[in-house]
Design a protein around this motif. Structure first.
Motif, short mmCIF file in Angstrom:
data_model
loop_
_atom_site.label_atom_id
_atom_site.label_comp_id
_atom_site.label_asym_id
_atom_site.label_seq_id
_atom_site.Cartn_x
_atom_site.Cartn_y
_atom_site.Cartn_z
N SER A 22 3.08 6.10 -8.18
CA SER A 22 2.62 4.91 -7.47
C SER A 22 1.12 4.98 -7.26
N LEU A 32 -1.05 2.10 -1.88
CA LEU A 32 -1.74 0.82 -1.82
C LEU A 32 -0.75 -0.34 -1.97
N ILE A 33 -0.94 -1.34 -1.13
CA ILE A 33 -0.07 -2.51 -1.21
C ILE A 33 -0.35 -3.31 -2.48
N GLN A 34 -1.45 -3.04 -3.13
CA GLN A 34 -1.77 -3.76 -4.36
C GLN A 34 -0.96 -3.25 -5.55
N ASP A 35 -0.18 -2.18 -5.39
CA ASP A 35 0.68 -1.71 -6.48
C ASP A 35 1.88 -2.64 -6.57
N VAL A 36 1.67 -3.78 -7.20
CA VAL A 36 2.71 -4.82 -7.23
C VAL A 36 3.93 -4.40 -8.04
#
Length: 485
Positions: A22, A32-36
């Motif tokens: 991740s 990171l929350i951007q790891d969609v």
């Protein structure tokens, strides 16, 4: 445009660069929350299981075909029964009733027997069991009945007190209880049991003439049941025994088959027959209404994906085709609503559009939108009816046959309340060994009940069916029939 490059992608089709690690802020994180891609995987995983069925949660399924072997056009105009030799693709789902999705196959329980015929006039579902009768005859009692078979809200354990309390207070259940506690309560395999539509339905021919009908699927493998000790052993060692048996039999080409028979009753006989023909706790005597062969069902293909086909398969006794209609059976009338409503909740409002449920015939209607709509959603076509733009219209010639109604709107019980004759007849049909096992099974199931009042009340039902029946159960429980209930 599809490609076959074997590259891993996201659900929206973009290539995945790293599926092992991740995205983090530095080597130690945080993530990171951007790891969609990570978010999508976790979110989808959380939603991979649709809610399990309230009843019939665990099941097995197979594809096959139904072939007409007898001309029944004088009784029904249903197109899939229109000529001898005609084949219709179908899908079947077998199941246990009370247990959860991970429960054992070899428990004492009725078995669901649900058949979907993909006819040229739409799908026709026969949603029955491996027994010709049921525990109750009015749908208003169904939630309470199922609650009594489920787990205690405090202990989360199965509750024999609730089971026998409900049955003892519902004498109409006696016939089905006798079947359940007999050898037939634990089939050897799904292949070695009969299936029944259980309810009474109405057939209508091309001239608008109707008859009442019942369905009987007779296994060509022969009826075989499991010894209780072997069943218990298998429940521990191989809880998926029946699922495995069905899959392996079809996989090796040993295709199971059933012959479909029907019983036909003239409409007017419903007013004079000695039992209410719409009471699902009763059978029609085959001496009065003999079995008539209709066709043959063969299962010859296993599902490619269990979830897509078996778990997402939805059946409803209200999925009729022209030539088949409902009867006044109160249990059936409730199921006409309840099953479709359960599917809309469990699978979604567009469940009928899924490949396993989608009719082979063209679907034309004005239903739009809803969760998980995965086709063109009607595009820009007209979306209401009536309209002036050439949209699909009703076919008056396909309307169900008219029938007369009379009486006052009221909560009315069935008039016939003989719950004992047929259960007693069944007991007397058994040989001594079968009776002994029946009594032993009942005694074993009732011993954990903590109130003698419940036991004695149930024993009275057995006694009214046949004095010997009640006496033997009482003796097995160490109770006297002279004790007051």
């Amino acid at each position: 445009m599809k490609t076959n490059n074997n590259h891993l992608t996201t659900s929206w089709g973009a290539p995945v660069g790293d599926n092992q690690n991740s995205m983090t802020a530095g080597s130690r994180g945080p993530t990171l929350i951007q790891d969609v891609h990570l978010l999508e995987k976790l979110a989808h995983f959380n939603r991979e299981r649709v809610p399990e069925r309230i009843v019939h949660a665990k099941g097995a399924g197979a594809h096959g075909y139904f072939e007409v072997t007898n001309d029944l056009t004088k009784y029904t105009k249903a197109a899939f029964l229109s000529e001898v030799g005609k084949r219709t693709p179908m899908f079947i789902r077998f199941s246990t009733v009370a247990g959860e999705l991970g429960s054992a196959d070899t428990v004492r329980d009725p078995r669901g027997f649900a058949v979907k015929f993909y006819t040229e006039e739409g799908n026709y579902d026969v949603v029955g069991n491996n027994t010709p009768v049921f525990f109750i005859r009015d749908a208003i009692k169904f939630p309470d009945f199922i609650h009594s078979q489920k787990r205690h809200p405090q202990t989360h354990l199965k509750n024999p007190n609730a089971v026998w309390d409900f049955w003892s207070l519902s004498p109409e259940s006696l016939h089905q209880v006798t079947i359940l506690m007999s050898d037939r309560g634990i089939p050897a395999t799904f292949r070695h049991m009969h299936g029944f539509g259980s309810h009474t339905f109405k057939w209508v021919n091309a001239d608008g003439q109707g008859v009442w009908v019942k369905y009987h699927f007779k296994t060509e493998q022969g009826v075989k049941n499991l010894d209780v000790n072997l069943a218990a052993k298998l429940a521990g060692e191989n809880p998926d025994y029946h699922m495995e048996d069905l899959f392996n039999a079809i996989e090796k080409g040993d295709f199971p088959a059933w012959t479909l028979y029907v019983q036909i009753m003239p409409l007017e006989d419903a007013n004079t027959y000695r039992f209410d023909p719409f009471d699902v706790t009763k059978i029609w005597s085959q001496k009065d209404y003999p079995l008539i062969e209709a066709g043959r069902m063969v299962l010859n293909k296993n599902p490619e994906n269990y979830f897509a086909e078996v778990e997402q398969a939805t059946f409803s006794p209200g999925s009729f085709v022209p030539g088949v209609e409902a009867s006044p059976d109160k249990m059936l009338q409730g199921r006409l609503f309840a099953y479709g409503d359960a599917h809309r909740y469990r699978v979604g409002t567009n469940h009928a559009a899924l490949p396993i449920n989608r009719p082979k015939s063209e679907v034309s209607h004005y239903q739009r939108d809803g969760q998980m709509r995965f086709d063109s959603n009607g595009g820009g076509s007209v979306y209401y009816e009536p309209n002036s733009y050439g949209g699909p219209k009703e076919s008056p010639e396909k309307k169900p046959a008219a029938f007369e109604l009379s009486g006052q709107a009221d909560s009315v019980a069935y008039e016939h309340n003989d719950h004992y004759t047929q259960a007693g007849d069944l007991y007397r049909l058994m040989n001594e060994e079968e009776r002994a096992r029946l009594v032993q099974n009942i005694v074993g199931a009732m011993k954990p009940v903590d109130k003698d009042e419940i036991k004695l009340r149930q024993i009275q039902h057995f006694y009214k069916a046949d004095p010997e029946y009640g006496q033997r159960v009482a003796e097995g429980l160490g109770l006297s029939l002279t004790q007051e209930v």
